[in-house]
Design a protein around this motif. Structure first.
Motif, mmCIF file in Angstrom:
data_model
loop_
_atom_site.group_PDB
_atom_site.id
_atom_site.type_symbol
_atom_site.label_atom_id
_atom_site.label_comp_id
_atom_site.label_asym_id
_atom_site.label_seq_id
_atom_site.Cartn_x
_atom_site.Cartn_y
_atom_site.Cartn_z
ATOM 1 N N ALA A 110 6.245 -3.491 0.597
ATOM 2 C CA ALA A 110 5.323 -3.027 1.633
ATOM 3 C C ALA A 110 3.883 -3.276 1.196
ATOM 4 N N ALA A 111 3.097 -3.911 2.070
ATOM 5 C CA ALA A 111 1.687 -4.200 1.804
ATOM 6 C C ALA A 111 0.846 -3.128 2.478
ATOM 7 N N LEU A 112 0.206 -2.299 1.673
ATOM 8 C CA LEU A 112 -0.584 -1.183 2.207
ATOM 9 C C LEU A 112 -2.030 -1.618 2.412
ATOM 10 N N PRO A 113 -2.772 -1.062 3.372
ATOM 11 C CA PRO A 113 -2.274 -0.072 4.344
ATOM 12 C C PRO A 113 -1.518 -0.742 5.479
ATOM 13 N N ILE A 114 -0.610 0.026 6.112
ATOM 14 C CA ILE A 114 0.145 -0.479 7.249
ATOM 15 C C ILE A 114 -0.365 0.226 8.497
ATOM 16 N N ARG A 115 -0.844 -0.585 9.457
ATOM 17 C CA ARG A 115 -1.288 -0.062 10.753
ATOM 18 C C ARG A 115 -0.419 -0.708 11.819
ATOM 19 N N ALA A 116 -0.041 0.060 12.796
ATOM 20 C CA ALA A 116 0.889 -0.457 13.803
ATOM 21 C C ALA A 116 0.522 0.086 15.173
ATOM 22 N N LYS A 117 0.868 -0.700 16.178
ATOM 23 C CA LYS A 117 0.730 -0.299 17.570
ATOM 24 C C LYS A 117 2.121 -0.230 18.188
ATOM 25 N N VAL A 118 2.178 0.401 19.337
ATOM 26 C CA VAL A 118 3.443 0.487 20.050
ATOM 27 C C VAL A 118 3.939 -0.916 20.364
ATOM 28 N N GLY A 119 5.203 -1.159 20.016
ATOM 29 C CA GLY A 119 5.795 -2.469 20.217
ATOM 30 C C GLY A 119 5.888 -3.289 18.941
ATOM 31 N N ASP A 120 5.135 -2.911 17.895
ATOM 32 C CA ASP A 120 5.174 -3.665 16.636
ATOM 33 C C ASP A 120 6.487 -3.407 15.900
ATOM 34 N N LEU A 121 6.960 -4.404 15.148
ATOM 35 C CA LEU A 121 8.131 -4.280 14.286
ATOM 36 C C LEU A 121 7.656 -4.280 12.833
ATOM 37 N N ILE A 122 7.992 -3.201 12.106
ATOM 38 C CA ILE A 122 7.590 -3.071 10.707
ATOM 39 C C ILE A 122 8.829 -3.229 9.843
ATOM 40 N N THR A 123 8.780 -4.107 8.872
ATOM 41 C CA THR A 123 9.891 -4.289 7.934
ATOM 42 C C THR A 123 9.329 -4.487 6.530
ATOM 43 N N PHE A 124 10.051 -3.982 5.550
ATOM 44 C CA PHE A 124 9.762 -4.276 4.144
ATOM 45 C C PHE A 124 11.009 -3.942 3.335
ATOM 46 N N ASP A 125 11.033 -4.397 2.087
ATOM 47 C CA ASP A 125 12.198 -4.222 1.222
ATOM 48 C C ASP A 125 11.893 -3.248 0.098
ATOM 49 N N LEU A 126 12.957 -2.628 -0.426
ATOM 50 C CA LEU A 126 12.873 -1.744 -1.580
ATOM 51 C C LEU A 126 13.948 -2.146 -2.580
ATOM 52 N N THR A 127 13.639 -2.017 -3.854
ATOM 53 C CA THR A 127 14.588 -2.349 -4.917
ATOM 54 C C THR A 127 14.586 -1.223 -5.940
ATOM 55 N N ALA A 128 15.776 -0.647 -6.194
ATOM 56 C CA ALA A 128 15.923 0.438 -7.157
ATOM 57 C C ALA A 128 16.764 -0.045 -8.333
ATOM 58 N N THR A 129 16.296 0.237 -9.551
ATOM 59 C CA THR A 129 17.040 -0.089 -10.766
ATOM 60 C C THR A 129 16.983 1.106 -11.709
ATOM 61 N N ASP A 130 17.886 1.144 -12.663
ATOM 62 C CA ASP A 130 17.906 2.224 -13.650
ATOM 63 C C ASP A 130 17.997 1.620 -15.049
ATOM 64 N N PRO A 131 17.069 1.985 -15.936
ATOM 65 C CA PRO A 131 17.087 1.396 -17.292
ATOM 66 C C PRO A 131 18.361 1.694 -18.058
ATOM 67 N N ASP A 132 19.028 2.811 -17.715
ATOM 68 C CA ASP A 132 20.251 3.192 -18.428
ATOM 69 C C ASP A 132 21.508 2.793 -17.667
#
Length: 748
Positions: free
Chosen positions: A439-461
């Motif tokens: 996600a590229a901040l800041p995110i501003r949106a209007k009605v009708g906009d499509l917002i998408t971004f990815d998340l990745t979770a990892t654990d060192p152990d």
């Protein structure tokens, strides 16, 4: 005779019971070990009454085994008999030993269960003092060692229950039940303990105390009375030196836990001892009732049983753990197992190992060996077991206490040895999960906009992960936001998607929380990323302009007037600064435009709309006493602010001068003047025809009431009809009900 009858009973079971009873000695034989009653609520006004009678299967004669018993129900205080209840025998089973290996053939007890359903009506069982149930039967065992005349001593089974209504409300109650039977024996000079507590289906509070058993009025001469006698019931008689608080000779004597029902005694005298306990039931501090239980405990000399021993060896040393002085310190990277050794000097002693936490509820450590036998041919004299604590175990700086217990299989009860181990434990270190986003901040949106971004979770152990989405003060799913997930290798991926719609305009800012969580050692660790999304939404209401005149200050509605047939035309225009789609409409109040000579032609569009209105005035506006039309400009947006204009349309009625009809005619004078009575001329000013108010007819009558003329022609001319001179009366009628009356005179 006893042997053959008992064999009949045990071999054939309950079915041929009556045949066995016919072959047995008289029912006055001694047999009662003890018992208790309970009353359980079923539904409506139905209950079930149960009597558990414990029968001496060795010394008791089967002739005393009843096919049925009779219970009496009485009102407390007045002792009024409410009913007698016949209790048929249902079940007949042997009572099992706690430790079957300690079986002794001279102590065999049977449990006889007598039950019956009954109805307790609220109008009959409402006495605040409550009620009691009693069953009388004789006789107790002849070999009882602590009461006077045991072979002639009887038993009264007794319980108390509350009314079925209290303070106008139904009082549903079941008495305590499921008291465990006692088939075990006690060893002379050894501590005996047993859990004698009951259970209550209503979760009422139960309190236990010792009480002298009831004898009642049955006897060896009348062992089974047809009905129970009302209270009070005489108790059994203790032998000298014994009492309610000293029922079994012992050091200490018999006691019972007030709240647990646990029996304890260290008997100092061999024999068979009867004892009584009472279980009192309370609900919110109010006493409901009680049930009494009589039973017997046999005390016999037992062979000496040595206590087993447990030894705990400190890790990494050969030194034994010293309870109360040592504390095990379990730290990361070090050995978490200790060695336990168990032994017993008795020959062929079967040992059982167990653990009991004292001040914690975390998962217990494990024992790799739980039982074994020592000092038997070919077997060692010591059992070795490993006690291992989980890597996750975390005492959080506190000292936990764990009892390590070894128990043998000695009779009548096992001997035990316990080592209380104090320990602390620190688990292996564990790093929290990592969470990244595109996600590229800041995110501003209007009605009708499509917002998408990815998340990745990892654990060192490499701990198992979960990925969660929540909203601060809102529910993401309620806005249509989604988080789809998928695992790849040692990471968890998520895709956020949100098509912004009108549900989002209620707040200017939405903060989405994304949580990557792991639970190593059941200790949740989480990393949170907050993504704020700003909603840009403003709405300027559209502007509506018309060619209608503005309404006066005193009236918010514009009024338009036209004569019948008159034409009115107007234009309307709408503009929207936000360039929203506009729709212009016109609607009559309780009428269709086309039915009133009206048309409206809209031209809708984005950011602009217009319309043309036309009205040809007709009588519909007169019939409805005016017509109201609302013109509306509606914008297509999340929070629309429509603009409206209401116009009232009225028809102008024609002017009506004063009606001045002529009142004399001279048709018989040959002068050519005033020869006719007529009204449709400028001089008379007969009201004009207007919509539904039209000339219907005129009637002329003589002074005697005879009709002499009638016509529906508005332009009539009446010349008198050669009637004699004199006064005549006329009646003019219009279609809307208006009438005009007057006189006209024919003169010579």
């Amino acid at each position: 005779m006893l042997t053959s009858t008992l064999a009949c009973l045990f071999r054939r079971g309950l079915l041929p019971l009556l045949l066995c009873l016919l072959l047995a000695p008289a029912a006055r034989a001694t047999h009662i070990v003890g018992g208790e009653m309970d009353l359980q609520y079923l539904n409506g006004n139905s209950y079930v009454l149960t009597l558990n009678l414990y029968f001496d299967a060795v010394n008791g004669q089967p002739g005393a085994l009843d096919a049925e018993l009779t219970a009496g129900i009485f009102e407390k205080g007045s002792n009024r008999r409410m009913m007698n209840v016949t209790l048929p025998l249902g079940n007949n089973t042997l009572v099992s030993y706690t430790n079957p290996a300690c079986f002794t053939p001279d102590l065999v007890t049977r449990r006889l269960v007598y039950t019956q359903r009954l109805t307790l009506l609220p109008q009959e069982y409402a006495n605040a003092a409550g009620y009691y149930v009693a069953v009388e039967r004789c006789c107790r065992n002849n070999g009882i060692s602590n009461i006077v005349n045991p072979s002639g001593a009887a038993q009264t089974f007794y319980l108390e229950f509350p009314p079925v209504t209290r303070n106008g409300q139904a009082l549903r109650n079941s008495t305590p039940r499921i008291f465990p039977p006692l088939s075990d024996y006690a060893c002379l000079g050894e501590l005996f303990y047993y859990n004698f507590g009951g259970q209550d289906i209503d979760n009422d509070s139960l309190v236990y105390d010792l009480i002298t058993p009831l004898n009642g009025y049955s006897s060896s001469g009348n062992p089974k009375p047809p009905t129970a006698t009302p209270a009070p019931y005489p108790p059994i008689t203790w032998l000298p030196g014994l009492s309610t608080t000293n029922q079994i000779p012992g050091a200490p004597t018999l006691t019972i836990g007030r709240l647990t029902g646990r029996l304890e005694v260290r008997p100092t005298q061999q024999g068979l001892f009867v004892f009584g306990i009472r279980c009192t039931e309370y609900r919110k501090g109010v006493r409901l009732g009680e049930t009494r239980r009589d039973f017997q405990l046999k005390v016999i000399p037992c062979s000496t049983n040595a206590r087993p021993k447990v030894l705990l060896q400190l890790p990494g040393t050969t030194r034994a753990y010293r309870p109360g002085r040592d504390t095990l310190r379990l730290t990361p990277g070090n050995n978490r197992c200790v060695t336990l050794r168990f032994t017993d000097t008795d020959p062929t002693s079967a040992l059982t190992l167990s653990l009991s936490p004292v001040n914690f509820t975390a998962p217990l450590p494990t024992l790799n060996v739980l039982q074994g036998t020592v000092h038997a041919p070919g077997l060692p004299d010591t059992i070795t077991s490993r006690l291992c604590f989980p890597e996750c175990f975390n005492t959080r700086g506190k000292v936990y206490l764990l009892d390590v217990i070894v128990a043998d299989n000695g009779c009548s009860l096992p001997k035990r040895d316990t080592v209380r181990v104090a320990f602390t434990s620190v688990p292996d270190p564990n790093a929290p999960p990592l969470l990244r986003t595109t996600a590229a901040l800041p995110i501003r949106a209007k009605v009708g906009d499509l917002i998408t971004f990815d998340l990745t979770a990892t654990d060192p152990d490499n701990d198992p992960l979960t990925l969660e989405m929540t909203g601060r003060g809102f529910t993401p799913a309620a806005l249509g936001a989604t988080l789809t997930q998928g695992a790849a290798s040692n990471q968890l991926n998520g895709r956020f998607s949100w098509r912004v719609d009108c549900r989002a305009v209620d707040k200017p800012l939405y903060e989405f929380e994304f949580i990557a969580a792991a639970a190593p050692c059941l200790d949740r660790q989480a990393t949170t990323v907050v993504i704020p999304i700003q909603i840009d939404y403003q709405n300027t209401p559209p502007a509506l302009t018309t060619s209608f005149l503005a309404p006066s200050a005193a009236d918010s509605i514009t009024v338009v007037r036209r004569p019948i047939g008159g034409v009115f035309e107007a234009t309307l225009a709408g503009l929207d600064a936000d360039n929203d789609a506009l729709v212009m409409t016109a609607a009559g109040r309780n009428f269709e435009l086309g039915a009133a000579g009206m048309t409206f032609s809209p031209r809708n569009g984005t950011g602009a709309a217009s319309g043309t209105f036309r009205w040809v005035a007709d009588c519909e506006a007169v019939r409805r006493n005016g017509l109201e039309v609302t013109f509306a400009l509606q914008e297509s947006t999340c929070r629309p602010q429509p603009r409206t204009r209401t116009v009232r349309f009225e028809v102008e009625a024609p002017e009506t001068p004063a009606f001045l009809p002529p009142n004399i005619i001279t048709p018989y004078l040959v002068d050519g003047k005033n020869d006719f009575f007529t009204l449709d001329n400028a001089q008379a000013n007969l009201p004009p025809d207007f919509c539904d108010s039209r000339f219907a007819d005129i009637l002329i009558f003589s002074r005697w009431g005879n009709q002499v003329y009638r016509t529906t022609n508005r332009s009539f001319q009446w010349n008198g009809g050669n009637l004699p001179a004199g006064a005549y009366f006329y009646l003019i009628e219009f279609t809307d009900g208006k009438k005009y009356k007057g006189t006209v005179t024919i003169a010579n």
